[in-house]
Each structure stands twice: as structure tokens, then as C-alpha cells.
Motif scaffolding. Structure first.
Motif, mmCIF file in Angstrom:
data_model
loop_
_atom_site.group_PDB
_atom_site.id
_atom_site.type_symbol
_atom_site.label_atom_id
_atom_site.label_comp_id
_atom_site.label_asym_id
_atom_site.label_seq_id
_atom_site.Cartn_x
_atom_site.Cartn_y
_atom_site.Cartn_z
ATOM 1 N N PRO A 1 0.813 -1.228 0.000
ATOM 2 C CA PRO A 1 0.000 0.000 0.000
ATOM 3 C C PRO A 1 0.842 1.271 0.000
ATOM 4 O O PRO A 1 0.496 2.256 -0.660
ATOM 5 C CB PRO A 1 -0.820 -0.131 1.291
ATOM 6 C CG PRO A 1 -0.908 -1.607 1.531
ATOM 7 C CD PRO A 1 0.412 -2.142 1.087
ATOM 8 N N TRP A 2 1.969 1.250 0.711
ATOM 9 C CA TRP A 2 2.832 2.427 0.755
ATOM 10 C C TRP A 2 3.591 2.617 -0.558
ATOM 11 O O TRP A 2 3.870 3.747 -0.961
ATOM 12 C CB TRP A 2 3.803 2.334 1.935
ATOM 13 C CG TRP A 2 3.099 2.476 3.246
ATOM 14 C CD1 TRP A 2 2.826 1.499 4.146
ATOM 15 C CD2 TRP A 2 2.547 3.680 3.775
ATOM 16 N NE1 TRP A 2 2.135 2.016 5.218
ATOM 17 C CE2 TRP A 2 1.958 3.349 5.017
ATOM 18 C CE3 TRP A 2 2.488 5.002 3.340
ATOM 19 C CZ2 TRP A 2 1.315 4.299 5.814
ATOM 20 C CZ3 TRP A 2 1.852 5.941 4.126
ATOM 21 C CH2 TRP A 2 1.276 5.593 5.356
ATOM 22 N N ILE B 1 -5.958 -7.894 1.210
ATOM 23 C CA ILE B 1 -5.861 -6.541 1.760
ATOM 24 C C ILE B 1 -7.188 -5.835 1.526
ATOM 25 O O ILE B 1 -7.823 -6.004 0.484
ATOM 26 C CB ILE B 1 -4.721 -5.755 1.086
ATOM 27 C CG1 ILE B 1 -3.387 -6.485 1.286
ATOM 28 C CG2 ILE B 1 -4.625 -4.337 1.620
ATOM 29 C CD1 ILE B 1 -2.236 -5.868 0.502
ATOM 30 N N SER B 2 -7.622 -5.051 2.494
ATOM 31 C CA SER B 2 -8.870 -4.313 2.353
ATOM 32 C C SER B 2 -8.835 -3.443 1.104
ATOM 33 O O SER B 2 -7.928 -2.625 0.936
ATOM 34 C CB SER B 2 -9.094 -3.421 3.578
ATOM 35 O OG SER B 2 -10.079 -2.449 3.320
ATOM 36 N N LEU C 1 -8.643 0.151 2.051
ATOM 37 C CA LEU C 1 -7.293 0.582 2.413
ATOM 38 C C LEU C 1 -6.476 0.876 1.157
ATOM 39 O O LEU C 1 -5.861 1.938 1.031
ATOM 40 C CB LEU C 1 -6.608 -0.497 3.250
ATOM 41 C CG LEU C 1 -5.090 -0.373 3.435
ATOM 42 C CD1 LEU C 1 -4.733 0.942 4.123
ATOM 43 C CD2 LEU C 1 -4.540 -1.557 4.212
ATOM 44 N N MET D 1 -5.174 4.563 -0.150
ATOM 45 C CA MET D 1 -3.737 4.850 -0.254
ATOM 46 C C MET D 1 -3.384 5.394 -1.639
ATOM 47 O O MET D 1 -2.565 6.313 -1.771
ATOM 48 C CB MET D 1 -2.931 3.586 0.033
ATOM 49 C CG MET D 1 -3.066 3.051 1.446
ATOM 50 S SD MET D 1 -2.387 4.142 2.710
ATOM 51 C CE MET D 1 -0.652 3.776 2.586
ATOM 52 N N ALA E 1 -3.381 8.887 5.414
ATOM 53 C CA ALA E 1 -3.027 7.550 4.933
ATOM 54 C C ALA E 1 -2.544 6.665 6.073
ATOM 55 O O ALA E 1 -2.874 5.472 6.137
ATOM 56 C CB ALA E 1 -1.958 7.655 3.849
ATOM 57 N N VAL F 1 -5.614 5.590 8.053
ATOM 58 C CA VAL F 1 -6.367 4.573 7.311
ATOM 59 C C VAL F 1 -5.631 3.235 7.340
ATOM 60 O O VAL F 1 -6.248 2.172 7.489
ATOM 61 C CB VAL F 1 -6.592 5.031 5.854
ATOM 62 C CG1 VAL F 1 -7.231 3.917 5.030
ATOM 63 C CG2 VAL F 1 -7.470 6.264 5.828
ATOM 64 N N PHE F 2 -4.314 3.270 7.211
ATOM 65 C CA PHE F 2 -3.514 2.045 7.236
ATOM 66 C C PHE F 2 -3.714 1.304 8.550
ATOM 67 O O PHE F 2 -3.886 0.071 8.568
ATOM 68 C CB PHE F 2 -2.040 2.393 7.042
ATOM 69 C CG PHE F 2 -1.125 1.205 6.950
ATOM 70 C CD1 PHE F 2 -1.016 0.486 5.773
ATOM 71 C CD2 PHE F 2 -0.379 0.807 8.046
ATOM 72 C CE1 PHE F 2 -0.178 -0.610 5.675
ATOM 73 C CE2 PHE F 2 0.469 -0.294 7.968
ATOM 74 C CZ PHE F 2 0.571 -1.003 6.771
ATOM 75 N N CYS G 1 -7.629 0.117 8.891
ATOM 76 C CA CYS G 1 -8.100 -0.865 7.897
ATOM 77 C C CYS G 1 -7.233 -2.122 7.813
ATOM 78 O O CYS G 1 -7.233 -2.804 6.786
ATOM 79 C CB CYS G 1 -8.207 -0.217 6.528
ATOM 80 S SG CYS G 1 -9.481 1.038 6.415
ATOM 81 N N GLY H 1 -3.708 -2.556 8.459
ATOM 82 C CA GLY H 1 -2.284 -2.519 8.163
ATOM 83 C C GLY H 1 -1.421 -3.262 9.167
ATOM 84 O O GLY H 1 -0.543 -4.047 8.779
ATOM 85 N N TYR I 1 -16.588 6.416 4.066
ATOM 86 C CA TYR I 1 -15.265 6.974 4.323
ATOM 87 C C TYR I 1 -15.175 8.403 3.799
ATOM 88 O O TYR I 1 -14.644 9.306 4.463
ATOM 89 C CB TYR I 1 -14.194 6.099 3.678
ATOM 90 C CG TYR I 1 -12.799 6.673 3.789
ATOM 91 C CD1 TYR I 1 -12.250 6.966 5.037
ATOM 92 C CD2 TYR I 1 -12.041 6.950 2.662
ATOM 93 C CE1 TYR I 1 -10.979 7.511 5.150
ATOM 94 C CE2 TYR I 1 -10.776 7.491 2.765
ATOM 95 C CZ TYR I 1 -10.253 7.766 4.005
ATOM 96 O OH TYR I 1 -9.013 8.325 4.107
#
Length: 452
Positions: free
Chosen positions: A95-96, A132-133, A136, A140, A188, A191-192, A195, A197, A430
Motif C-alpha cells: 500500500p505504501w 488486503i482491504s 485501504l 492509499m 493515509a 487509514v492504514f 483498515c 495494516g 469513508y
């Protein structure tokens, strides 16, 4: 009741009916645009259709068409596993990586929707593969695009700085850029964490292995999560293994001719959009047609996999917003706030108007309208111009996670193997949270202290 207020109440009714009766909101919005446009605003059909987002329609259709072909011929599988190798199996870093990639694209000059259109389908395919969501991953990507969106050489940054210069307001290009970068980075990170992370970190890394199915020709590989237990040994993360070993998740995808051609097409999309400023939707459709002609078997079902319900929803709502703009509702609301005699109160209300309207319409357009409206009370010297412009810019763009904005719509359309109605509700919820919270926070941080 004024026509402007009536048009806002009709929009609220559309939301209520769509939520309670499970009717496509886009179809309702088209009907509302016809009714309000002809009966209240005295518009003809051309006036109603003036707000139809033809460019967004083509982007949604073109990008989802191209990536439907990429899914069918295995290209997205290949990209997913390439991403795993890039971060040495650390799924939590992906995600990052997507956040940084979209941020870099917009910072060097890509339009935000173009960057999201390029990255979102790959990111969400990865999310589907590894559990992974999608919320999320989508958030991102969008927040990454906005994080880089106000660099001095970016499209958004150039436009806003140009407006500031035209209105003869004090400005700071670096402050504007850093305000957006830090705001989106903080969001972010939140959220990480919220959701899932941390759960991804706890699962450790994934290693790709050939399972017995692959060896005997079954083609199914195994991907296992590994990490260190308290005794220093290696343990397996069963949740990640359960996701990765489901049918359709091969350990590796061969670089066949269709996959190689699709990778070239995706690279061509990036070059065409960023290097030559070509339209992302028209370019994507053209590339998809070329691939379909060369390998018709892989693309036979691609047209049916275009996110048509999402296209109807987004185009319908934005057509209604266009009617609101034609009849002056948006300007009416902005001028009403601008006339308030308390500068700090007017400032926070303008931030909220920017966030709410931008969740359904053009972020740049609303900034172009609101910054001039702020000039009268900025001239009084009680509000810092640099902080106010930065707060308006962040408020008007951070809400692009809304499924009614271009970026949010692209995320919704690009997500494979999801319940789209549920994902739509997640994005809408969201987006509502962002609209409710962020303008107040940026007002407190950037406006109240009196930046600039």
C-alpha cells in the motif's frame, strides 16, 4: 422556497431513495436532472446534458476495459507477483509503494485522475490477491495522488498558485505543497492502521513456491506467509496462506506474448498520458482495441466486465451536479457564506463547501471559485492568506476518495472480485467521514494560527 434550496433538497431525496430502495443512484440522478433542469431551472435538453461528464465516461470505460483484458490474459497476476518481489515479500509495504508511486506521478506533472487510473487497477488487483482491504488500498492510491498534487510543477499546484497570483494574494508554493503532502500522509497512516495494516505487518513476508499442483501440471502455486516466532524459529501465517492458495492465485505467471504486449500497452498508456498529455480514456480504449484484435480469445468477455453500473452511477450524479452549477446553486451557496461578517466562521464554512462540492465535482473548479470568494475577508487582514489557500486546497482535494469524484469512481470501477454495492457504501462512508472531519482540522491547523 428558492430554486437553489429546492435543488439541494432534491439531491438529498435522491440519496435517501438510492440508499433505502437499492435503486441505482445514477439513474435517479438523471431523472432528477431532467425534472429540476426543465421544471425549476428552465433548461432544455442541451442545458441538462451540458453537465454530462463525457471525459470521465470515456476514462471509466477505457481504463476498466483495458484492465479487464489484463486480468483475462494474466498480466495483472504477473504485476502482482512482481510487486511482491520488489518488496521482498513484505505485503504490508505494497500500500505504501502505491501511495508513493501515485504521489510521484502527480508531483512531476500527472493529472491526479490520470495517475489513479494507471495505478489503481494494479493496486486493487494486488489487494484482491492477498486479502488486503480494498478500501485501504484505494484510499492509499487516492491520498498518494493528492499528496504530490500540489508540488510547484504539478497541475494542481500550478493552477492554484496561478489563481493566487491573479487575485494578488500572498502565496507560498512550498507551504501549499507541504500542507497537502503532510495532510494526506497523516490520513493515509490513520487509514492504514484502521483498515488492517498492522495485521499485514504481523503476517511477515510471503515467499512464492511451487506447489505439487504446479509440478504435476495443475498450475496452482502456493504462497506462504512467514515470520519469526518467540523462539527464533519460522512460523507460517495461515490467514495469508489461505488467501494466496485459493484457486486462481498461481505462484508465477509466464511472460507470454499477450502478457508482454499488455505490459507494453500499459507502459504506452503511462507515456501517452504523462509524456504527451493525451486523454487517458481514449488512449486506454485504443490500446484495448489493439489487444482485442490481436488476441480475441483473451478479450472476448472484457466488454461485459466494464463497470457499467458504476459508469451509470457516476455520470448520473455528475450530470445533476452540472444542473446545479448551471442554475447557480453552487455560486449561491458560496456567496451566502462569503457574506458572513465573522472571518473565521466564513473561512471554516468555505472549507466545508469546498469539501462537499468537490466530493461530487471538479476539485480544481471549486478551488477556482472559492479562492476568489475568500478575497473580501482576506483583505481585512484577520485571516492569513497562505493558510486559507492551503486549507481550501486540502479540503477540496482530500475528499476525492468519494465514489462520486473522478478518483473515487476509478477506484470503485477498478476493484476486482468485490461486492460493488458494499464497496460503494464503504467509499461513501469513508468519504463522508473525510468531508466531516478534515475541513475542521485543516482550519484549526492552517487558518486559526494565521499562516501568511
Amino acid at each position: 422556497m428558492s430554486p437553489e434550496l429546492l435543488s439541494i433538497l432534491v439531491l438529498a431525496v435522491v440519496f435517501v431513495i438510492a440508499t433505502t430502495r437499492s435503486v441505482n443512484m445514477g439513474a435517479l440522478a438523471f431523472a432528477a436532472a431532467f425534472g429540476v433542469g426543465t421544471l425549476v431551472a428552465d433548461l432544455d435538453a442541451d442545458g441538462v446534458f451540458a453537465g454530462f461528464p463525457g471525459d470521465l465516461f470515456v476514462v471509466l470505460v477505457g481504463v476498466t476495459y483495458l484492465f479487464a483484458i489484463a486480468r483475462a490474459n494474466g498480466t495483472t497476476d504477473w504485476l502482482v507477483h512482481a510487486a511482491v518481489r520488489l518488496v521482498r515479500g513484505r505485503v504490508a509495504l505494497i500500500p505504501w509503494v502505491m501511495f508513493a508511486l501515485t504521489g510521484a506521478l502527480t508531483a512531476i506533472g500527472a493529472v491526479s485522475p490520470a495517475a489513479v487510473a494507471i495505478v489503481a487497477p494494479i493496486a486493487l488487483s494486488f489487494a484482491a490477491r492477498y486479502g488486503i482491504s480494498p478500501l485501504l488500498m484505494g484510499a492509499m492510491v487516492v491520498h498518494g495522488a493528492q499528496a504530490g498534487g500540489f508540488s510547484p510543477i504539478s497541475i494542481y499546484g500550478s493552477i492554484v498558485n496561478g489563481i493566487v497570483e491573479r487575485e494578488k494574494l500572498p502565496g507560498s508554493e512550498i507551504t501549499l505543497f507541504l500542507a497537502s503532502l503532510l495532510a494526506n500522509l497523516v490520513i493515509a497512516a490513520v487509514v492504514f492502521v484502521v483498515c488492517g495494516g498492522p495485521r499485514l505487518w504481523s503476517q511477515g513476508a510471503v515467499t512464492e513456491e511451487r506447489g505439487s499442483g504446479a509440478e504435476d501440471g495443475g498450475g496452482s502455486g502456493a504462497t506462504t506467509g512467514t515470520g519469526k516466532d518467540s523462539g527464533g524459529g519460522t512460523r507460517t501465517a495461515p490467514a495469508l496462506t489461505a488467501v494466496a492458495t485459493r484457486p486462481g492465485a498461481p505462484a508465477a505467471v509466464p511472460l507470454t506474448a499477450p502478457v508482454l504486449a499488455t505490459l507494453v500497452a500499459l507502459a504506452a498508456l503511462v507515456v501517452a498520458v504523462l509524456g504527451f498529455d493525451l486523454d487517458a480514456g481514449l488512449t486506454a480504449i485504443t490500446l484495448a482495441v489493439v489487444l482485442s484484435t490481436a488476441w480475441p480469445d483473451d478479450s472476448r468477455r472484457a466488454v461485459s466486465e466494464i463497470a457499467w453500473p458504476t459508469v451509470l452511477l457516476i455520470c448520473g450524479v455528475l450530470t445533476y451536479v452540472g444542473v446545479l452549477d448551471e442554475m447557480g446553486t453552487i455560486t449561491w451557496a458560496g456567496e451566502g457564506v462569503g457574506g458572513i461578517g465573522v472571518p473565521l466562521l466564513a473561512a471554516v464554512l468555505l472549507c466545508y463547501i469546498g469539501a462537499i462540492v468537490s466530493a461530487f465535482a471538479s476539485s480544481v473548479g471549486i478551488m477556482g471559485a472559492l479562492i476568489p470568494l475568500a478575497v473580501p475577508f482576506l483583505a481585512q487582514g484577520e485571516i492569513g492568506a497562505v493558510g486559507m489557500v492551503a486549507a481550501l486546497a486540502v479540503s477540496a482535494t482530500v475528499v476525492d476518495v468519494s465514489p462520486f469524484s473522478t478518483n473515487g469512481a476509478l477506484v470503485l470501477a477498478a476493484a476486482p472480485d468485490v461486492d460493488r454495492e458494499r464497496f460503494f457504501r464503504q467509499l461513501m462512508t469513508y468519504g463522508g467521514i473525510v468531508v466531516a472531519a478534515v475541513p475542521a482540522v485543516v482550519w484549526l491547523v492552517m487558518v486559526v494560527p494565521g499562516w501568511g
